[in-house]
Design an enzyme around this catalytic site. Sequence first.
Site, PDB file in Angstrom:
ATOM      1  CE  LYS A  35      -3.705   0.501   0.410  1.00  0.00           C
ATOM      2  NZ  LYS A  35      -4.811   0.245  -0.432  1.00  0.00           N
ATOM      3  CG  HIS A  80     -10.839  -3.563  -3.060  1.00  0.00           C
ATOM      4  ND1 HIS A  80     -12.518  -3.674  -2.051  1.00  0.00           N
ATOM      5  CD2 HIS A  80     -10.362  -3.172  -2.739  1.00  0.00           C
ATOM      6  CE1 HIS A  80     -11.789  -2.532  -1.712  1.00  0.00           C
ATOM      7  NE2 HIS A  80     -10.357  -1.925  -1.559  1.00  0.00           N
TER       8      HIS A  80
END
Length: 417
Positions: free
Chosen positions: A179, A312
Site C-alpha cells: 500500500k 480487492h
Amino acid sequence: MKIVEMRVTSIAIADPPLLNVAGLHAPYALRTVIELVSEDGITGAAETHGGERLRSAFEEVKADVIGRSAWEIARLTGEIAQRFSEAARSASMVSSALEVAALDLVGKALGVPVAELLGGRVRDEVPFSAYLFYKLGGGGGEGADEREDRYGEALDPAGVVAQAKAFIADYGFQSIKLKGGVFPPDQEVAAIKALAEALGPGTPLRIDPNGGWTAETSIRVGRELRGVLEYLEDPASTMADMAATRAALLSDGNEMPLATNMVVTDWAHIPEAVATDAVQVILADHHYWGGLRAITHLGKLAQTFGLGLSMHSNSHLGLSLLAMTHVAAATPHLTFAADTHYPWQDAEDEILEGGRVPIRNGKIAVPTGPGLGASIDQDALARGRERYDRCPYRERDDRTPMRARVDPAWEFKLARW
Ligand code: GKR
Ligand code: MG
C-alpha cells in the site's frame, strides 16, 4: 427456505496503525454481520462494511426480507435497487450481503458449499497476496501499546522488507502488494526495488497508492518499475489520468498492466475503461459489486474485453474471507492472487466457530462443508458488538488518527505527488 428473522450486528475489530493515502487506520475497523434465519432454524450469514449509515440501510429493508424465500435473491435485490435508487452504492452493499447470507443459508440447507451453488469450483485452493502497509509501531484496539505487535513499525524500505519476510514466514504468501501513497514516490519505488531484490526476481509485486499520484508521476514510476511489477494499481485517481499513464507507458513498449478498485467500481464504468484502455485488471469486490454471482459475471465480462481480474479487500474477518474464497474458486478468470487484510486482524476478534481461517503457502483451501463452510460463534459476535458499543466513532475516518499521531496539520489530498 422462508426467512423468519434477519439480524444485523455492528461489530468493531482491532486494527493496527496502518498508513495510506487517506491517513492512518483508527484503532478499530467497523464491520456489519448479517444473519438470515429460516423457518426450519438454519442460519445463513455474511460480513460487510460497517458503520451506522449502512446499518440503517439494512434496518430499512428488514421488513421486505422477512417472509421471503432465500431462493428469491434476484427479485429481492431488484427491489432493493429500486428502493435505494438515489444511493446505488448502499443498494449494492445491502444486496451483496443479503445475497451472500442467502447463498450460505441455501447451501447449509442443501448440504452444498457456496462454490458449488455458483457453478462449481475450478480450483481447490485460492491464492492470496501479502498486503504490506507502511505502519506505525503498536497494535490496534484497546490498550494498543500493551498488545502484541507482531509486525512492528515499517516506515522505510528495510521495514517493508522485514514485514514481507514476516508475512511470508507466517502465511507463505507468494505475491506481494504494498500500500503506497504515503511517502514521496521515490521512497516507495525504493521499497519495491528492495522487495524485488530481497525476494528474488519473478516474485509478483504490486504497489497501490490509491490515486495519490498525478499522471506525470504515474508515468515516471511506471517507467522506473518496468519489469518489476506484476501490475501498478490505481497510480492516478481519474480514468483520464489512468488512460494517459497507460498510453505513455505503451508508447515505450512498456506493457505493465494498470489495475484498479477506484476508477472501475461499477458496471457503468466498464465501457469508458475499455474504450480508453485506462485499466487492464479490475479488482473485484463482492461487497459492493452486487454479491458473489456478480463477480462470476464480472469475470466473464472482463475476459470478453481482454481484462484481468483480481480481488480487492478492506479490513475484515473470516466470514468475508470465506465468501471471497468461494467466489474465487468458482470464477475461472480470477487468476491473480487476491488481496486480503486478514493477517492484520487479531485472532481473538474472529467470530467464526473454530477460530481463524488458515492461510498456508499463501492459499486458502476452498471449504467443502455446506454453505460458506463455517458458522458464527455467537459469544465472539457479542464481544464484537460490545467493542462496537465502546468504540467512539461510527464511520471509518483515517484523517483524525493521522492528525492525532502523525501531523496535526495533515490534509487529505489527491493527487499529492
Ligand atoms: O485499508 O487502508 C486500507 C486500504 O487503502 C483500503 O482502504 C483500500 O480500499 O485496500 C484497498 C485498496 O486496494 O485500495
Ligand atoms: Mg487498491
